[in-house]
Scaffold this motif. Structure first.
Motif, short mmCIF file in Angstrom:
data_model
loop_
_atom_site.label_atom_id
_atom_site.label_comp_id
_atom_site.label_asym_id
_atom_site.label_seq_id
_atom_site.Cartn_x
_atom_site.Cartn_y
_atom_site.Cartn_z
N VAL A 29 -4.26 -1.22 -7.52
CA VAL A 29 -2.94 -0.90 -6.95
C VAL A 29 -3.08 -0.46 -5.49
CG1 VAL A 29 -0.98 0.70 -7.10
CG2 VAL A 29 -1.88 -0.37 -9.17
N GLU A 30 -4.08 0.33 -5.19
CA GLU A 30 -4.29 0.77 -3.81
C GLU A 30 -4.63 -0.41 -2.89
OE1 GLU A 30 -7.50 3.51 -1.47
OE2 GLU A 30 -6.65 4.32 -3.32
N ARG A 31 -5.44 -1.32 -3.42
CA ARG A 31 -5.86 -2.49 -2.63
C ARG A 31 -4.71 -3.49 -2.43
NH1 ARG A 31 -9.64 -3.75 -5.84
NH2 ARG A 31 -8.72 -5.51 -6.90
N MET A 32 -3.95 -3.74 -3.49
CA MET A 32 -2.92 -4.79 -3.47
C MET A 32 -1.51 -4.25 -3.22
SD MET A 32 -4.84 -7.40 -3.91
CE MET A 32 -3.83 -8.78 -4.37
N HIS A 33 -1.32 -2.95 -3.32
CA HIS A 33 -0.01 -2.30 -3.14
C HIS A 33 1.02 -2.79 -4.16
CE1 HIS A 33 -1.56 -0.61 0.54
NE2 HIS A 33 -1.93 -1.83 0.92
N ARG A 34 0.54 -3.06 -5.36
CA ARG A 34 1.41 -3.47 -6.46
C ARG A 34 0.62 -3.42 -7.76
NH1 ARG A 34 -0.23 -8.34 -8.01
NH2 ARG A 34 -1.35 -9.64 -6.51
N CYS A 35 1.33 -3.53 -8.88
CA CYS A 35 0.67 -3.57 -10.18
C CYS A 35 0.06 -4.96 -10.42
CB CYS A 35 1.68 -3.27 -11.29
SG CYS A 35 2.26 -1.57 -11.28
N ASP A 51 -6.09 2.00 -10.60
CA ASP A 51 -5.71 2.67 -9.35
C ASP A 51 -6.30 1.95 -8.14
OD1 ASP A 51 -4.33 4.55 -10.82
OD2 ASP A 51 -5.87 6.10 -10.64
#
Length: 101
Positions: free
Chosen positions: A39-45, A36
């Protein structure tokens, strides 16, 4: 066939994963939090190339492979001459197996 081994390894690993998250829910939550945060940091999987950014998840997967080993990862070897390892003599002819875990 090579595909049968891959399928068996995948099924075994998934079974080990489900057992592990039932037995150790804190590990599941820690791995989920790590994903999580990525994903929050990079805005992707994450991709496989970024696995070093998910150290807990990588350790969890490595442990699952060790826990749910389907078949040995190597074949027995035999010493052709006496050898010394950490002060111990290993006689010629001794068979050894690698630690598959």
């Amino acid at each position: 066939s090579p595909h049968a081994h891959v399928c068996a390894q995948t099924v075994s690993t998934l079974c080990s994963f489900y057992l592990a998250i039932c037995l150790f829910p804190a590990a599941k939550f820690k791995a989920q939090a790590e994903i999580d945060a990525f994903v929050e940091r990079m805005h992707r999987c994450p991709t496989l190339d970024e696995k070093e950014q998910l150290p807990f998840l990588c350790a969890l997967i490595t442990e699952l492979y060790r826990w749910g080993l389907v078949a040995p990862l190597g074949i027995p070897h035999c010493f052709v001459a006496d050898a010394e390892y950490e002060g111990h003599i290993i006689p010629a002819g001794t068979s050894i197996l690698i630690n598959a875990g």
